[in-house]
Design an enzyme around this catalytic site. Sequence first.
Site, mmCIF file in Angstrom:
data_model
loop_
_atom_site.group_PDB
_atom_site.id
_atom_site.type_symbol
_atom_site.label_atom_id
_atom_site.label_comp_id
_atom_site.label_asym_id
_atom_site.label_seq_id
_atom_site.Cartn_x
_atom_site.Cartn_y
_atom_site.Cartn_z
ATOM 1 N N LYS A 188 0.792 -1.183 0.052
ATOM 2 C CA LYS A 188 -0.111 0.152 0.078
ATOM 3 C C LYS A 188 0.937 1.082 -0.072
ATOM 4 O O LYS A 188 1.888 1.351 0.684
ATOM 5 C CB LYS A 188 -0.986 0.006 1.290
ATOM 6 N N SER A 205 -9.654 2.107 3.045
ATOM 7 C CA SER A 205 -8.978 2.845 2.071
ATOM 8 C C SER A 205 -7.798 1.990 1.059
ATOM 9 O O SER A 205 -7.371 2.380 0.278
ATOM 10 C CB SER A 205 -7.876 3.886 2.923
ATOM 11 N N SER A 223 -9.829 -0.241 7.148
ATOM 12 C CA SER A 223 -9.179 -0.217 5.796
ATOM 13 C C SER A 223 -8.375 -1.439 5.276
ATOM 14 O O SER A 223 -8.008 -1.351 4.010
ATOM 15 C CB SER A 223 -8.182 1.076 5.748
#
Lengths: 100, 506
Positions: free
Chosen positions: B80, B155, B179
């Site tokens: 990420k 997210s 997330s």
Amino acid sequence: MPESLSRDEVAHLADLARIDLSEAELDHLAPQLSVILESVASIQGVASADVPPTSHALPLTNVFREDVVVDCLTPEQALSGAPEQEQQRFSVPRILGDEQ
Amino acid sequence: MSGGTDTTASWLAGELAAGNLTSVEITQRHLDRIAEIDGRVHAFLHVDTEGALEQAAASDARRAEGKPLSALDGVPIAVKDVLTTQGLPTTCGSKILEGWVPPYDATVVARLRAGGLPILGKTNMDEFAMGSSTEHSAYGPTRNPWDLDRIPGGSGGGSAAAVAAYEAPLAIGTDTGGSIRQPAAVTGTIGVKPTYGGVSRYGLVSLANSLDQAGPVTRTVLDAALLHELIGGYDAKDSTSIDEPLPDLVAATEQGAAGDLTGVRIGVITELAGDGWQAGVMSRFQESVELLVKAGAEVVEVSCPSFVHALATYYLILPAEASSNLARFDAMRYGLRVLPEGVSSPSAEDVMRATREVGFGDEVKRRIILGTYALSSGYYDAYYGQAQKVRTLITRDFAAAFERADVLVSPTAPTTAFKLGEKLDDPLAMYLNDLATIPANLSGVPGISVPSGLADEDGLPAGVQILAPALADDRVYRVGAALEAALIDQWGGPLLDKASGLEGVA
């Protein structure tokens, strides 16, 4: 407690947070922020005065380490993302305003 | 269809160990898959083809000498874009960090490199991890591999979509309010939020530092356990890191997969059901609970009355911490610098204001302003102070519930994936996606999301969340693996086999 935010208050908060907002952004964000604030205000009065606050998920104690030299970034690495640099330093706009 | 990438990391590790596949072959297949489909999925913000292949070749050389660095040496991974990677761009999905190449690795990334995992690239996310749909990325949304018109969650939608679309066997996510877990639920994948402090936050760009936690994003529970063991454990560079060994997560997974949950007490949380919960999500949840009972578990209903205040608590604590953490984006030392128009000799403050206007998106501005308000004198006690107290009440609810149950379960998210754009300008509707996942972050307890099946209404995946007490991460793996095994047995194969959003693409 006030549970809504006026357009002027949002403009003031944005100023405190060092974010310029255009007129159009203020029109867009101010009503949304009021709705959010109204919603989160629901927690007022939920916990009585004797409930201790929690700042961290798990209890923490301060952490120290031995005062020894360890590897760290070189000046070139530290400056590698700088928008501007001069003489191995971060170059920044003037800090003081006219009135200072 | 997926060019030989529809396998698992543990299977790939076995093939590497047996000499049947090389890391270069495996890595190339994934890069080919990314080249083929990522134009439509947009899971990646940056793909490091050259670097990944170099790392793969080095892995093969180590393997040839009989010196692999870890069980996963040679298995590629996606990271990420909120974790710093030396030599690879790190943007956090924000324009303010466009093109920034960090001079250091996050500890999680350093451990991946030390374990020999080639890094495929950086995955898309809501800007600074603020959002539940990946639509708040400044670089455009990621699409759900089940239906390209729908959100992949957020997210960490990029990491979840990369794994769901077979672009990567493994990914790293971060979970501040859900997330990792909510994207896992809506993409039919596995996501684990470890106990707060179980995985180092060093090099994880802070959103809300008292809530943020990095963890594994995978297609199987075993793969998550293998990855968690590699990235987890004490790190002197993170003052909130837990100085204790991790529980044996792989052993717990194997125990769970054997299918016997005799003596395990499962608590169903009363408050995480009812109005607003999609019927198909609830049906799959109830079936999952029945499967756990069939495996020998005992079910109790537990009430956590303060959980109804978790969302409001979170949306005070998070903006407060975020407004302070994001003050570092000041246009002085790294990232974007924008000079205000029509000002002849702008001050540092003028430049900061202009830069943050251009560099931050709407959601980031909303939360910084809300946090600034919640922390301002006169309102501090009523908002932030009160939220910290309610945080205590939520932790007490967990403590009481864990007296009666070994793990707690709920649906991971109230609904399946919604359409792109549907909630973009309705912040409150967006926030509701994290209703079930937020309490774990507020109390620091670990949680996993496991696919529970497809909702009847829309044929889209739903997830079950399993929560355990702090430091008992092994329990989420044990129960998660038992549920996964029972469901795969019932379906006759992994849920992702049914994903159809990319059919006809290859």
